[in-house]
Scaffold this motif. Structure first.
Motif, PDB file in Angstrom:
ATOM      1  N   PHE A  92       0.825  -1.235  -0.108  1.00 51.07           N
ATOM      2  CA  PHE A  92      -0.075   0.079   0.073  1.00 51.07           C
ATOM      3  C   PHE A  92       0.829   1.139  -0.095  1.00 51.07           C
ATOM      4  N   ILE A 144       2.263   1.817  -3.361  1.00 52.63           N
ATOM      5  CA  ILE A 144       1.336   2.424  -4.227  1.00 52.63           C
ATOM      6  C   ILE A 144       1.286   4.000  -4.092  1.00 52.63           C
ATOM      7  N   VAL A 200       4.064   5.765  -5.582  1.00 48.97           N
ATOM      8  CA  VAL A 200       3.936   6.001  -6.939  1.00 48.97           C
ATOM      9  C   VAL A 200       2.820   7.055  -7.333  1.00 48.97           C
ATOM     10  N   LEU A 205       8.185   4.715 -13.678  1.00 52.25           N
ATOM     11  CA  LEU A 205       7.170   3.663 -13.911  1.00 52.25           C
ATOM     12  C   LEU A 205       7.620   2.422 -14.231  1.00 52.25           C
ATOM     13  N   TRP A 219       7.900  -1.058 -12.161  1.00 54.53           N
ATOM     14  CA  TRP A 219       7.187  -2.362 -12.752  1.00 54.53           C
ATOM     15  C   TRP A 219       8.381  -3.731 -12.861  1.00 54.53           C
ATOM     16  N   LEU A 275       4.790  -3.631  -8.927  1.00 58.12           N
ATOM     17  CA  LEU A 275       3.423  -3.378  -9.036  1.00 58.12           C
ATOM     18  C   LEU A 275       2.703  -4.759  -9.067  1.00 58.12           C
ATOM     19  N   ASN A 276       3.419  -5.602  -8.884  1.00 53.54           N
ATOM     20  CA  ASN A 276       2.493  -7.246  -8.904  1.00 53.54           C
ATOM     21  C   ASN A 276       2.130  -7.466  -7.485  1.00 53.54           C
ATOM     22  N   TRP A 277       0.716  -7.434  -7.337  1.00 56.89           N
ATOM     23  CA  TRP A 277       0.254  -7.674  -6.063  1.00 56.89           C
ATOM     24  C   TRP A 277       0.245  -9.008  -5.390  1.00 56.89           C
ATOM     25  N   GLU A 278       0.509 -10.065  -6.281  1.00 53.04           N
ATOM     26  CA  GLU A 278       0.725 -11.283  -5.595  1.00 53.04           C
ATOM     27  C   GLU A 278       1.920 -11.568  -4.945  1.00 53.04           C
TER      28      GLU A 278
END
Lengths: 355, 143
Positions: B60, B63, B66, B113, B117, B122-125
């Motif tokens: 969180f 995110i 960014v 970005l 990446w 940016l991968n939530w898993e």
């Protein structure tokens, strides 16, 4: 605004020979509209969901169930207001105020007609966007102050989601500002006058060469539609209040009228984003058919019917699509929508320059 | 009479007044019978376990960071977007210059970005946990 001859404000002020009456009317009319719209939208949501699921929906309160929303408001008014002992009371009580006020403040710059806009400020688009983000603070406030795990998780998810989808939405709005050279919503509307091919979804007014930019403007419209769904926490982006996982998300602990205010704010936000969609991409109060049915009074009709259409689309999508997973949600926003939005931004910028 | 921003202030006041009016009306007609069970924190009927202000995922914060970068960028781009088309009145060179300037500004952030990446933020898993096997324990001659 030089293209306005006699605005609603001036007209009322002249008629009643008092500016105070005009001031009161111009501030309260949007609230009256919001209340009526919320009642219609609640009934619409109940009925549309019922028809999509082959049910009848509410049928008992009044003919065809049309008094149902009023009955729900009366019910919520009578409900006991429960504040948990563990909650942080000042913040808990402040959150509904902030949510609703932020949603209603957005109405201040929405042009309902060429002659009716409460505050035609030059920063209109920027302001409405800022008010949309202010709702996030209300969400966190309510979610954190509830002192409940579901609420906190719901608020966190909601912030992550709104914040992620604000970037593509902002870039799309930026592209529209490049096309319109103004952030004043009245000017943006006035630019799209004439036939429907002058709308920004079809590239705005221009020569045949605008065919080149139409794919990008249409893509921008789709991006903004998706982002607006996410910003109002509507399905398929409703993990902040996913009933199957975290009860009701950030408003788990709210009951009675405070819950009603959250609900009201959600519907108000739905209208604000629908109104923005119709203003930015579909000409706002402009008639689609040139001078046919065009004018200040017809403008209200066109604006409201376009906005209601997008509210309908939001309700329609809610009952059609399943909920997204959180990783898909973030992935779509950051890995697909943001790069595509920047691509559209560059394309629109290049086109605006070469034209 | 009032400036446009004065009207906006009136909107804020009216919003607060409307919520207050709704809550006060409800306070007059609703019942009020508090008891400890009713006032307890809702956790599906169970006794609440532990502190509700739990630790949450570090993602969180990433995110949020960014987002902050991009939002600040957008704020800077808004004035540019308003005047961009009018620059053609000054001349094509200025127009091109403005466009390239914006492009440089945006591309720097897009590189950011791309970095985030590529770093996988940016991968939530969750990354797949490493499960040690027998091989890890056996020291081979080669090493």
């Amino acid at each position: 605004m030089e293209h306005q001859i006699l605005t609603f404000y001036d007209w009322v002020a002249k008629l009643s020979s008092s500016e105070l009456v005009a001031l009161i009317l111009i501030v309260t009319l949007p609230l009256v509209f919001l209340i009526v719209y919320a009642l219609v939208a609640i009934l619409g949501e109940l009925k549309i969901s019922a028809f999509i699921q082959e049910r009848l929906g509410p049928m008992r309160t009044g003919p065809w169930g049309i008094i149902q929303p009023v009955a729900e408001v009366v019910k919520l008014l009578q409900k006991e207001d429960i504040t948990p002992d563990a909650a942080n009371k000042p913040l808990f009580n402040m959150a509904p105020f902030l949510m609703f006020t932020a949603a209603y403040a957005g109405f201040a710059v929405i042009p309902f007609s060429s002659h009716f806009v409460p505050a035609g400020i030059n920063l209109g688009l920027f302001y409405i966007f800022a008010m949309g983000s202010l709702a996030v603070i209300g969400l966190v406030m309510g979610g954190w102050a509830s002192n409940n795990k579901y609420s906190l998780l719901g608020a966190l998810r909601s912030v992550a989601q709104i914040v992620s989808y604000e970037i593509p939405a902002a870039i799309v709005i930026l592209s529209i500002v490049v096309l319109a050279s103004s952030m004043n919503l009245q000017v943006i509307n006035a630019n799209q006058g004439g036939w429907f091919w002058n709308w920004y979804v079809f590239g705005g007014p221009g020569s045949i060469w605008k065919l080149l930019v139409i794919p990008f403007t249409f893509g921008m419209f789709l991006l903004y539609l998706i982002a607006s769904l996410a910003e109002t926490n509507r399905t398929p982006f409703d993990i902040p209040e996913g009933e199957s996982e975290i009860v009701a998300g950030y408003h788990t602990e709210y009951s009675g009228m405070k819950f009603a205010m959250f609900f009201f704010a959600e519907y108000a936000n739905m209208f604000v984003v629908a109104a923005l969609l119709s203003i930015l991409f579909f000409g706002g109060w402009n008639s689609p058919f040139g001078d046919f049915m065009n004018g200040p009074i017809w403008g209200v009709f066109w604006f409201i019917s376009k906005s209601f259409f997008f509210v309908f689309v939001q309700i329609w999508l809610r009952w059609t699509l399943p909920r997204l997973r959180v990783d898909q949600l973030m992935g779509v926003s950051w890995k697909v929508m943001t790069p595509v939005a920047f691509l559209c931004f560059f394309a629109v910028g290049l086109w605006a320059m070469l034209k | 009479m009032l400036s446009d921003f004065g009207i906006i202030l009136l909107f804020f006041i009216l919003g607060v007044v409307f919520v207050a009016a709704g809550l006060i009306t409800a306070a007059i007609i609703r019942p009020h019978h508090p008891n400890p069970v009713k006032q307890s924190t809702y956790e599906c009927g169970e006794e609440p376990m532990g502190n509700p202000w739990i630790k949450f995922n570090i993602r969180f914060y990433v995110i949020a960071l960014v987002f902050l970068l991009f939002d600040v960028e957008v704020v800077f781009l808004f004035p540019w977007a308003v005047v961009f088309r009018d620059m053609s009145r000054i001349g094509d060179t200025v127009l091109w210059f403005a466009f390239i300037e914006m492009a440089v500004f945006v591309v720097i952030l897009l590189a950011g970005l791309a970095y985030v990446w590529a770093k996988g933020d940016l991968n939530w898993e969750k990354p797949r946990p490493y499960i040690p096997s027998l091989k890890d324990l056996v020291v081979t001659k080669k090493s």
